[in-house]
Design a protein around this motif. Structure first.
Motif, PDB file in Angstrom:
ATOM      1  N   GLY A  25     100.320  13.306  14.074  1.00  0.00           N
ATOM      2  CA  GLY A  25     101.559  14.077  13.997  1.00  0.00           C
ATOM      3  C   GLY A  25     101.699  14.773  12.665  1.00  0.00           C
ATOM      4  O   GLY A  25     102.117  15.935  12.595  1.00  0.00           O
ATOM      5  N   GLY A  29     101.906  18.719  12.210  1.00  0.00           N
ATOM      6  CA  GLY A  29     103.087  19.251  11.531  1.00  0.00           C
ATOM      7  C   GLY A  29     102.715  20.033  10.282  1.00  0.00           C
ATOM      8  O   GLY A  29     103.299  21.079   9.984  1.00  0.00           O
ATOM      9  N   ALA A  71     100.584  16.189   4.346  1.00  0.00           N
ATOM     10  CA  ALA A  71     101.290  16.032   5.614  1.00  0.00           C
ATOM     11  C   ALA A  71     100.775  14.825   6.399  1.00  0.00           C
ATOM     12  O   ALA A  71     101.557  14.103   7.021  1.00  0.00           O
ATOM     13  N   GLY A  75     102.838  11.559   7.390  1.00  0.00           N
ATOM     14  CA  GLY A  75     102.894  11.101   8.779  1.00  0.00           C
ATOM     15  C   GLY A  75     102.756   9.587   8.868  1.00  0.00           C
ATOM     16  O   GLY A  75     103.425   8.927   9.668  1.00  0.00           O
ATOM     17  N   THR A  96     111.967  11.549  16.859  1.00  0.00           N
ATOM     18  CA  THR A  96     112.309  12.868  16.334  1.00  0.00           C
ATOM     19  C   THR A  96     113.435  12.779  15.316  1.00  0.00           C
ATOM     20  O   THR A  96     113.373  13.419  14.259  1.00  0.00           O
ATOM     21  N   SER A  99     111.943  11.257  12.094  1.00  0.00           N
ATOM     22  CA  SER A  99     110.992  12.148  11.428  1.00  0.00           C
ATOM     23  C   SER A  99     111.683  13.364  10.810  1.00  0.00           C
ATOM     24  O   SER A  99     111.293  13.825   9.731  1.00  0.00           O
ATOM     25  N   ALA A 103     111.582  14.210   6.932  1.00  0.00           N
ATOM     26  CA  ALA A 103     111.046  15.508   6.509  1.00  0.00           C
ATOM     27  C   ALA A 103     112.032  16.253   5.622  1.00  0.00           C
ATOM     28  O   ALA A 103     111.646  16.848   4.602  1.00  0.00           O
ATOM     29  N   HIS A 141     110.035  22.365   6.751  1.00  0.00           N
ATOM     30  CA  HIS A 141     110.118  20.909   6.778  1.00  0.00           C
ATOM     31  C   HIS A 141     110.805  20.414   8.055  1.00  0.00           C
ATOM     32  O   HIS A 141     110.433  19.367   8.602  1.00  0.00           O
ATOM     33  N   TYR A 144     108.154  20.580  10.611  1.00  0.00           N
ATOM     34  CA  TYR A 144     107.253  19.436  10.405  1.00  0.00           C
ATOM     35  C   TYR A 144     107.840  18.180  11.052  1.00  0.00           C
ATOM     36  O   TYR A 144     107.157  17.479  11.809  1.00  0.00           O
ATOM     37  N   VAL A 147     107.674  18.320  14.872  1.00  0.00           N
ATOM     38  CA  VAL A 147     106.310  18.150  15.372  1.00  0.00           C
ATOM     39  C   VAL A 147     105.862  16.693  15.237  1.00  0.00           C
ATOM     40  O   VAL A 147     105.281  16.116  16.167  1.00  0.00           O
ATOM     41  N   VAL A 148     106.129  16.081  14.104  1.00  0.00           N
ATOM     42  CA  VAL A 148     105.739  14.681  13.902  1.00  0.00           C
ATOM     43  C   VAL A 148     106.444  13.784  14.923  1.00  0.00           C
ATOM     44  O   VAL A 148     105.806  12.928  15.553  1.00  0.00           O
ATOM     45  N   THR A 151     105.092  14.435  18.533  1.00  0.00           N
ATOM     46  CA  THR A 151     103.710  13.971  18.640  1.00  0.00           C
ATOM     47  C   THR A 151     103.640  12.449  18.654  1.00  0.00           C
ATOM     48  O   THR A 151     102.939  11.854  19.477  1.00  0.00           O
TER      49      THR A 151
END
Length: 156
Positions: A25, A29, A71, A75, A96, A99, A103, A141, A144, A147-148, A151
């Motif tokens: 992730g 990201g 990154a 993660g 989400t 994260s 971020a 950010h 990011y 996405v993290v 994922t």
């Protein structure tokens, strides 16, 4: 004569370890962030990131590599931070939310302290200007974190 049937499970529901989901992730990201910076503020990756390590003039490949490496490490930090949340399940809304908070915390810390010190030391930009105390820094950010989180939920 009696027969006994045994059931064997052969599913392919293999899940990654938390830290592995965090690394993947983080890398994805980081790539999304780097694409955004390359499109809207390439000097962040070509000058500022390499300059923080004393690699002035090293260029975009070095900046991309360093940025995506950061990154990936973050993660893993996310994975450990998420596991520290009591009772948290590795589901999409949960991962989400954590994260994104992580971020944006990193963005605030990096923008307000790390980037300033690094930029002052390298002379990449006149102090107190920072490449990351911008809407772009916030948006990258945030991307990011999204996405993290997505994922990690999909891989766990």
């Amino acid at each position: 004569m009696s027969e006994t049937a045994t059931q064997t499970e052969t599913g392919t529901d293999a899940r990654l370890a938390e830290w592995q989901a965090g690394v993947i992730g983080g890398v994805l990201g980081g790539v999304v962030m780097a694409v955004l910076y390359s499109a809207f503020q390439p000097s962040f990756l070509t000058d500022a990131v390499p300059g923080i390590y004393g690699l002035d003039g090293a260029g975009g490949i070095v900046g991309w590599t360093l940025h995506v490496s950061h990154a990936a490490v973050l993660g893993v930090v996310f994975a450990f931070a998420f596991d520290a949340v009591e009772g948290a399940e590795w589901r999409l809304p949960n991962t989400t939310a954590v994260s994104v908070v992580l971020a944006l915390t990193v963005w605030a810390f990096a923008a307000l302290l790390v980037d300033q010190v690094g930029i002052w030391n390298t002379g990449v930009a006149p102090a107190p200007a920072s490449f990351d105390v911008t809407l772009l820094g916030f948006v990258t950010h945030l991307a990011y974190g999204l996405v993290v989180g997505v994922t990690a939920a999909l891989l766990r």
